[in-house]
Design a protein around this motif. Structure first.
Motif, PDB file in Angstrom:
ATOM      1  N   LYS A 146      33.978  44.320  28.219  1.00  0.00           N
ATOM      2  CA  LYS A 146      34.248  42.871  28.270  1.00  0.00           C
ATOM      3  C   LYS A 146      35.107  42.538  29.488  1.00  0.00           C
ATOM      4  CE  LYS A 146      34.503  40.497  23.875  1.00  0.00           C
ATOM      5  NZ  LYS A 146      35.295  40.779  22.670  1.00  0.00           N
ATOM      6  N   GLY A 147      36.056  43.414  29.756  1.00  0.00           N
ATOM      7  CA  GLY A 147      36.933  43.233  30.919  1.00  0.00           C
ATOM      8  C   GLY A 147      36.141  43.277  32.217  1.00  0.00           C
ATOM      9  N   LEU A 148      35.183  44.190  32.276  1.00  0.00           N
ATOM     10  CA  LEU A 148      34.337  44.282  33.479  1.00  0.00           C
ATOM     11  C   LEU A 148      33.583  42.978  33.698  1.00  0.00           C
ATOM     12  CD1 LEU A 148      32.318  47.649  33.692  1.00  0.00           C
ATOM     13  CD2 LEU A 148      34.315  46.922  35.008  1.00  0.00           C
ATOM     14  N   GLU A 149      33.042  42.437  32.602  1.00  0.00           N
ATOM     15  CA  GLU A 149      32.285  41.184  32.725  1.00  0.00           C
ATOM     16  C   GLU A 149      33.190  40.040  33.181  1.00  0.00           C
ATOM     17  OE1 GLU A 149      30.246  40.529  28.990  1.00  0.00           O
ATOM     18  OE2 GLU A 149      29.444  42.578  29.064  1.00  0.00           O
ATOM     19  N   MET A 150      34.403  39.999  32.627  1.00  0.00           N
ATOM     20  CA  MET A 150      35.338  38.925  33.017  1.00  0.00           C
ATOM     21  C   MET A 150      35.704  39.041  34.487  1.00  0.00           C
ATOM     22  SD  MET A 150      38.066  38.844  29.923  1.00  0.00           S
ATOM     23  CE  MET A 150      37.571  38.502  28.244  1.00  0.00           C
ATOM     24  N   LEU A 151      35.944  40.285  34.905  1.00  0.00           N
ATOM     25  CA  LEU A 151      36.325  40.510  36.303  1.00  0.00           C
ATOM     26  C   LEU A 151      35.177  40.094  37.224  1.00  0.00           C
ATOM     27  CD1 LEU A 151      38.564  41.727  38.150  1.00  0.00           C
ATOM     28  CD2 LEU A 151      37.395  43.929  37.941  1.00  0.00           C
ATOM     29  N   ARG A 152      33.956  40.449  36.833  1.00  0.00           N
ATOM     30  CA  ARG A 152      32.778  40.092  37.635  1.00  0.00           C
ATOM     31  C   ARG A 152      32.666  38.572  37.765  1.00  0.00           C
ATOM     32  NH1 ARG A 152      30.693  42.332  41.500  1.00  0.00           N
ATOM     33  NH2 ARG A 152      31.256  40.323  42.310  1.00  0.00           N
ATOM     34  N   ARG A 153      32.867  37.880  36.635  1.00  0.00           N
ATOM     35  CA  ARG A 153      32.778  36.408  36.675  1.00  0.00           C
ATOM     36  C   ARG A 153      33.850  35.838  37.611  1.00  0.00           C
ATOM     37  NH1 ARG A 153      31.262  36.665  31.205  1.00  0.00           N
ATOM     38  NH2 ARG A 153      33.395  36.500  30.408  1.00  0.00           N
ATOM     39  N   ALA A 154      35.067  36.374  37.479  1.00  0.00           N
ATOM     40  CA  ALA A 154      36.156  35.859  38.328  1.00  0.00           C
ATOM     41  C   ALA A 154      35.867  36.157  39.796  1.00  0.00           C
ATOM     42  CB  ALA A 154      37.488  36.480  37.909  1.00  0.00           C
ATOM     43  N   GLY A 155      35.282  37.321  40.064  1.00  0.00           N
ATOM     44  CA  GLY A 155      34.925  37.669  41.438  1.00  0.00           C
ATOM     45  C   GLY A 155      33.867  36.714  41.974  1.00  0.00           C
ATOM     46  N   ASP A 156      32.850  36.458  41.145  1.00  0.00           N
ATOM     47  CA  ASP A 156      31.768  35.579  41.592  1.00  0.00           C
ATOM     48  C   ASP A 156      32.276  34.160  41.822  1.00  0.00           C
ATOM     49  OD1 ASP A 156      30.018  37.657  41.543  1.00  0.00           O
ATOM     50  OD2 ASP A 156      29.150  37.165  39.575  1.00  0.00           O
ATOM     51  N   GLU A 157      33.103  33.680  40.892  1.00  0.00           N
ATOM     52  CA  GLU A 157      33.580  32.296  41.021  1.00  0.00           C
ATOM     53  C   GLU A 157      34.495  32.112  42.222  1.00  0.00           C
ATOM     54  OE1 GLU A 157      35.129  30.955  37.234  1.00  0.00           O
ATOM     55  OE2 GLU A 157      33.218  31.451  36.273  1.00  0.00           O
ATOM     56  N   SER A 158      35.300  33.128  42.491  1.00  0.00           N
ATOM     57  CA  SER A 158      36.249  32.993  43.604  1.00  0.00           C
ATOM     58  C   SER A 158      35.639  33.446  44.926  1.00  0.00           C
ATOM     59  CB  SER A 158      37.499  33.828  43.320  1.00  0.00           C
ATOM     60  OG  SER A 158      37.135  35.200  43.208  1.00  0.00           O
ATOM     61  N   GLY A 159      34.537  34.181  44.836  1.00  0.00           N
ATOM     62  CA  GLY A 159      33.926  34.714  46.062  1.00  0.00           C
ATOM     63  C   GLY A 159      34.615  35.983  46.550  1.00  0.00           C
ATOM     64  N   LEU A 160      35.413  36.622  45.691  1.00  0.00           N
ATOM     65  CA  LEU A 160      36.090  37.861  46.107  1.00  0.00           C
ATOM     66  C   LEU A 160      35.363  39.088  45.564  1.00  0.00           C
ATOM     67  CD1 LEU A 160      39.866  37.011  45.424  1.00  0.00           C
ATOM     68  CD2 LEU A 160      38.753  37.278  47.654  1.00  0.00           C
ATOM     69  N   PRO A 161      35.208  40.133  46.381  1.00  0.00           N
ATOM     70  CA  PRO A 161      34.710  41.399  45.833  1.00  0.00           C
ATOM     71  C   PRO A 161      35.710  41.955  44.822  1.00  0.00           C
ATOM     72  CG  PRO A 161      35.145  41.582  48.209  1.00  0.00           C
ATOM     73  CD  PRO A 161      35.522  40.191  47.801  1.00  0.00           C
ATOM     74  N   ILE A 162      35.236  42.704  43.855  1.00  0.00           N
ATOM     75  CA  ILE A 162      36.138  43.200  42.804  1.00  0.00           C
ATOM     76  C   ILE A 162      36.324  44.720  42.866  1.00  0.00           C
ATOM     77  CG2 ILE A 162      35.747  41.256  41.255  1.00  0.00           C
ATOM     78  CD1 ILE A 162      33.832  43.063  39.627  1.00  0.00           C
ATOM     79  N   VAL A 163      37.550  45.124  42.531  1.00  0.00           N
ATOM     80  CA  VAL A 163      37.958  46.527  42.555  1.00  0.00           C
ATOM     81  C   VAL A 163      38.463  46.882  41.169  1.00  0.00           C
ATOM     82  CG1 VAL A 163      39.502  48.210  43.651  1.00  0.00           C
ATOM     83  CG2 VAL A 163      38.844  46.131  44.904  1.00  0.00           C
ATOM     84  N   THR A 164      37.926  47.935  40.565  1.00  0.00           N
ATOM     85  CA  THR A 164      38.428  48.331  39.254  1.00  0.00           C
ATOM     86  C   THR A 164      38.243  49.829  39.042  1.00  0.00           C
ATOM     87  OG1 THR A 164      38.500  47.664  36.908  1.00  0.00           O
ATOM     88  CG2 THR A 164      36.323  47.845  37.899  1.00  0.00           C
ATOM     89  N   GLU A 165      39.067  50.354  38.137  1.00  0.00           N
ATOM     90  CA  GLU A 165      39.134  51.814  37.971  1.00  0.00           C
ATOM     91  C   GLU A 165      38.078  52.353  37.014  1.00  0.00           C
ATOM     92  OE1 GLU A 165      43.052  53.366  37.130  1.00  0.00           O
ATOM     93  OE2 GLU A 165      42.247  55.331  36.558  1.00  0.00           O
ATOM     94  N   ILE A 166      37.472  53.456  37.420  1.00  0.00           N
ATOM     95  CA  ILE A 166      36.526  54.158  36.542  1.00  0.00           C
ATOM     96  C   ILE A 166      37.258  55.366  35.945  1.00  0.00           C
ATOM     97  CG2 ILE A 166      35.560  55.683  38.358  1.00  0.00           C
ATOM     98  CD1 ILE A 166      32.781  55.114  36.986  1.00  0.00           C
ATOM     99  N   MET A 167      37.026  55.606  34.653  1.00  0.00           N
ATOM    100  CA  MET A 167      37.704  56.749  34.030  1.00  0.00           C
ATOM    101  C   MET A 167      36.736  57.845  33.623  1.00  0.00           C
ATOM    102  SD  MET A 167      41.159  55.585  32.453  1.00  0.00           S
ATOM    103  CE  MET A 167      40.800  55.923  30.793  1.00  0.00           C
TER     104      MET A 167
END
Ligand code: PEP
Ligand code: MN
Length: 340
Positions: A146-167
């Motif tokens: 769910k967090g990944l999806e939220m981050l993706r939406r925020a990235g798309d809306e703001s136009g920023l590429p997103i960075v997140t950790e893989i475990m």
């Protein structure tokens, strides 16, 4: 072993030197730089006859490379690597790249708000953890998918590429789908299976954090794992190391920035937030990192640090981030860098 060709060397001369190296059973990496072409031997270079190679037409110099990392080594690739992000931003080279966002994605409103703020202040990318490596199993572990999806939406809306950790390797497909830059956290720097799978399984940039107690050579060897498996898009991130000091969360090793930039062509950014663990230190350590030659920063920014679900004590507010960006802009011109 690396062979440096003369700047006047013809394509035929380059080819014949390369074939002579290959005849000794090594694979040859060809790096065409701004000044010259370099032929780097991968594998057992001991069989190559150095004196013979020095006689080949077009060969300027033959150098033995003692470091165990090859693809990450500046001797094999003298020019700085520049990593492309979606949307046209880059990490490495003259331009500074600032990545900012909360430690963890908490809600749609939170991540969208922070994304807008840091974008307005000039961030190049948005960070936010969805899978969190926490010391305690009882601490907030992240919102995961769910967090990944939220981050993706925020990235798309703001136009920023997103960075997140893989475990975990099991998430590579989801990260391939949702994420622009895949972060390997300090605790996974020597998860060699994960590094190999990321090297072979994606061409997305990998942000490789330095392990808590990793030497610079170990860190570069981890980059080498990713590159040797097929992905050369590696960004290194110094985030502080464990020392006897307990006042700060870790000890920011700024000399590592200089060491890595001397030894490697890969871009290096600094994360002052995890290094110090204290929001009030972030601004000064950010400036110090840029003065030391870092190619960028990764900074934790939270809309409401006292109530953050993770790492509030080291998170700065959007207003503080905006003020920090102004100072970095002024500093950039002093140290010969550009920033958007
Ligand atoms: C993070 O970036 O949120 C993080 C957990 O960092 P590190 O792996 O450096 O501790
Ligand atoms: Mn954090």
């Amino acid at each position: 072993m690396v062979i440096i060709m003369k700047s006047s060397a013809s394509e035929a001369e380059i080819r014949s030197a390369k074939e002579a190296m290959e005849a000794s059973g090594v694979r040859v990496m060809v790096s065409k730089g701004s000044e010259t072409t370099i032929l780097g031997a991968e594998g057992n270079a001991a069989k190559i006859d150095r004196e013979k190679m020095e006689q080949y037409p077009g060969v300027e110099r033959v150098m033995l490379v003692s470091e165990p990392y090859k693809k990450a080594n500046r001797k094999y690739h003298p020019d700085d690597s520049i990593i492309n992000l979606p949307g046209g931003k880059t990490i490495g080279g003259k331009k500074l790249a600032i990545i900012a966002g909360p430690c963890s994605v908490e809600t749609d409103e939170q991540i969208t708000f922070v994304a807008d703020c840091v974008k307005k202040s000039g961030a190049a990318a948005l960070r936010g953890g969805a899978f969190k490596p926490r010391t305690s199993p009882y601490s907030f572990q992240g919102l995961e998918d769910k967090g990944l999806e939220m981050l993706r939406r925020a990235g798309d809306e703001s136009g920023l590429p997103i960075v997140t950790e893989i475990m975990d390797v099991e998430h590579i497909d989801a990260f391939e789908k949702y994420v622009d830059v895949i972060q390997v956290g300090a605790r996974n720097m020597q998860n060699f299976n994960l590094l190999k799978r990321l090297g072979a399984g994606t061409t997305k940039p990998i942000l490789l954090k330095r392990g808590l107690s990793a030497t610079i050579e170990e860190w570069l060897m981890s980059a080498e794992y990713i590159m040797a498996s097929g992905n050369n898009n590696v960004i290194l991130c110094e985030r502080g190391i464990r020392t006897f000091e307990t006042f700060t969360r870790n000890t920011l090793d700024l000399s590592a920035v200089l060491a890595v930039k001397q030894q490697s062509h890969l871009p290096v950014i600094v994360d002052p937030s995890h290094a110090c663990g204290k929001a009030w230190m972030v601004e000064k350590m950010s400036m110090a990192a840029i003065a030391a030659g870092a190619d960028g920063l990764m900074i934790e920014v939270h809309n409401d640090p006292p109530h953050a679900l993770c790492d509030g004590a080291q998170s700065i507010t959007p207003v503080q981030f905006d003020s920090l960006m102004g100072k970095i802009r002024a500093l950039a011109s002093v140290v010969g860098r550009d920033i958007d």
